[in-house]
Design an enzyme around this catalytic site. Structure first.
Site, mmCIF file in Angstrom:
data_model
loop_
_atom_site.group_PDB
_atom_site.id
_atom_site.type_symbol
_atom_site.label_atom_id
_atom_site.label_comp_id
_atom_site.label_asym_id
_atom_site.label_seq_id
_atom_site.Cartn_x
_atom_site.Cartn_y
_atom_site.Cartn_z
ATOM 1 N N ASP A 13 -6.837 61.284 126.672
ATOM 2 C CA ASP A 13 -6.221 62.443 127.555
ATOM 3 C C ASP A 13 -6.336 63.845 126.908
ATOM 4 O O ASP A 13 -5.343 64.430 127.462
ATOM 5 C CB ASP A 13 -5.307 62.064 128.452
ATOM 6 C CG ASP A 13 -5.549 60.729 128.958
ATOM 7 O OD1 ASP A 13 -6.546 60.499 129.553
ATOM 8 O OD2 ASP A 13 -4.559 59.722 129.064
ATOM 9 N N LYS A 16 -10.991 66.014 125.779
ATOM 10 C CA LYS A 16 -12.314 65.991 124.831
ATOM 11 C C LYS A 16 -13.347 66.380 125.772
ATOM 12 O O LYS A 16 -14.400 66.966 125.269
ATOM 13 C CB LYS A 16 -12.357 64.531 124.405
ATOM 14 C CG LYS A 16 -11.701 63.971 123.237
ATOM 15 C CD LYS A 16 -12.010 62.686 122.734
ATOM 16 C CE LYS A 16 -11.846 61.574 124.205
ATOM 17 N NZ LYS A 16 -10.138 61.502 124.436
ATOM 18 N N GLY A 40 -11.897 58.789 131.475
ATOM 19 C CA GLY A 40 -12.503 59.934 132.329
ATOM 20 C C GLY A 40 -12.522 61.379 131.464
ATOM 21 O O GLY A 40 -11.589 61.526 130.341
ATOM 22 N N HIS A 41 -13.402 62.082 131.770
ATOM 23 C CA HIS A 41 -13.614 63.400 131.353
ATOM 24 C C HIS A 41 -13.489 64.446 132.507
ATOM 25 O O HIS A 41 -14.615 64.122 133.456
ATOM 26 C CB HIS A 41 -14.525 63.648 130.449
ATOM 27 C CG HIS A 41 -14.394 62.879 129.033
ATOM 28 N ND1 HIS A 41 -15.703 62.500 128.366
ATOM 29 C CD2 HIS A 41 -13.493 62.339 128.243
ATOM 30 C CE1 HIS A 41 -15.163 62.133 127.194
ATOM 31 N NE2 HIS A 41 -14.097 61.721 127.347
ATOM 32 N N GLN A 226 -11.073 57.774 124.755
ATOM 33 C CA GLN A 226 -9.856 57.156 124.508
ATOM 34 C C GLN A 226 -9.395 58.218 123.289
ATOM 35 O O GLN A 226 -9.703 59.299 123.080
ATOM 36 C CB GLN A 226 -9.901 56.016 124.073
ATOM 37 C CG GLN A 226 -9.953 55.064 125.516
ATOM 38 C CD GLN A 226 -10.980 54.397 125.637
ATOM 39 O OE1 GLN A 226 -11.881 54.467 124.726
ATOM 40 N NE2 GLN A 226 -11.657 53.754 126.687
#
Length: 432
Positions: A13, A16, A40-41, A226
């Protein structure tokens, strides 16, 4: 030109998605090399928000080839749903723009179910890991246990049937032991049949694509999921993910040699967050934590879970710099710290009465460490949207320089908002 690996230096988080998207303008290929759709991104491009879980962040940028490498565990149903969502937003996610390694292991419904069964059972005993219940761990277990169904198997129904039999021999024994009904062979075959024609057009020999790209001088961006502290070997075990999240996995998880990696960029949040269970030495379960969470919109992209928040931990990031061989970091969310009277930074730990400068590997010791803080003066002026050092308050610059000194790595990029262009470039990793 240096091929670049992007990894998180904390518990994920870190932002990225934006950095990979920003860097992808300079890349020709963007490759996901581990993880699944559990991380998630969020990308914000020209005011439009894209939420990605499985697809590489470069997929939203026209003209780039995106690749899902063999180190990823691949949920075909999640993939189809994500592709459809992006296509509705006008993104071209055709087989010409996206490739999936033929030897990528699949996540099936039985993996998701087993993940949930185990977490429920562990909740009763107080040993819950805090997974996303998306089947990531069980899928990696089957891969290592040599019983996984892989993308290439979808093209051969006879081999697929045999592999499903082998898989069910293992899973049905587990399900019986946990008090759940067995899965029928026909149910898994039918599940796979519904998505086979949607997946196979994307299948390719990724190792050959990457080798050709290297030989022709194209630039490759390797994208991790991650963070390093969730690495199965180097993270806060057992409260980790089920794959190697550090930079060395980029080669194995994409199908290329370590010589392909030219620059390792560690994405680093200006404070610290984590989701799920496990140690967190600098966690602030108080008004400071609430402030960071609210200002930073700290909720999981995939799960919506509230993230735990705390001060910047230089001990952890310094260790990540060493383990990953980071050449530089991208410092994100500096603007979240705007307005604080004072800011604390963890510079070391106290463990059982002695000072240490590393995170111990022992689970018990990790739970006992106490942070040693250095307090810095905060700043009142906003850093949000700054695009040059001259736009930053003097105290904010001092904070960044102090972080660099503590972790032993320079800031290559500084992100001051979720917007793509709100980025201060110090060193271009592709030109390093």
């Amino acid at each position: 030109m240096a091929n670049v690996v992007v990894v998180g230096s904390q518990w994920g988080d870190e932002g990225k998605g934006k950095i990979v998207d920003w860097l992808s303008e300079r890349a020709d290929l963007v490759v996901r090399f581990q993880g699944g759709h559990n991380a998630g991104h969020t990308l914000v491009v020209d005011g439009k928000v894209y939420k990605l879980s499985l697809l590489p962040s470069g997929v939203v940028r026209p003209g780039k080839l995106s690749v899902i490498g063999n180190g990823v565990v691949f949920d075909p149903h999640a993939f189809v749903a994500e592709v459809e969502r992006l296509q509705e937003l006008g993104v071209d996610v055709s087989p010409q723009r996206l490739k999936i390694a033929e030897n990528t292991a699949l996540i099936l419904s039985l993996h998701r179910e087993l993940d949930g069964f185990r977490e429920d059972a562990a909740s009763n005993s107080g040993t819950r890991i805090g997974t996303t219940r998306r089947g990531i761990g069980p899928a990696y277990e089957d891969k290592v246990g040599r019983r996984a169904v892989r993308v290439m198997d979808l093209a051969d129904p006879n081999t697929l049937a045999l592999k499903v039999d082998r898989l069910l021999t293992h899973h049905n024994a587990l399900r019986r032991g946990l008090g759940h009904p067995e899965v029928e062979h026909g149910a898994i075959m039918a599940e796979l049949e519904t998505i086979t024609d949607k997946i196979l057009p994307y299948m390719d020999r990724v190792w050959r694509i990457l080798d050709d790209a290297r030989r022709s001088g194209e630039r490759i961006l390797f994208e991790g999921a991650q963070g390093s502290l969730l690495d199965i070997d180097h993270g806060t075990y057992p409260f980790v993910t089920s794959s190697n999240t550090v930079s060395g996995q980029a080669a194995t998880g994409a199908g290329t040699g370590p010589g392909a990696i030219g620059y390792v960029l560690g994405i680093t949040k200006a404070y610290t967050t984590r989701v799920g269970e496990g140690p967190f030495p600098t966690e602030q379960d108080n008004e400071i934590g609430d402030f960071l969470g609210e200002r930073g919109h700290e909720f999981g992209t995939v799960t919506g879970r509230k993230r735990r928040c705390g001060w910047f931990d230089a001990v952890l990031v310094r260790q990540s710099v060493a383990v990953n061989g980071m050449d530089g970091i991208a410092l994100t969310k500096l603007d979240v710290l705007d307005g604080l009277d004072e800011i604390k930074v963890c510079t070391g730990y106290r463990l059982d009465g002695r000072e240490i400068d590393y995170l111990p590997a022992s689970q018990g010791a990790q739970q006992r460490v106490e942070p040693i803080y250095q307090t810095l003066e905060g700043w009142k002026d906003s850093t949000r949207g700054a695009r040059s050092w001259n736009d930053l308050p003097a105290q904010a610059v001092k904070y960044v320089r102090y972080v660099e000194e503590l972790i032993g790595a320079p800031v290559a990029l500084l992100s001051t908002s979720p917007e793509r262009e709100d980025t201060i470039l110090v060193t271009d990793p592709f030109q390093d």
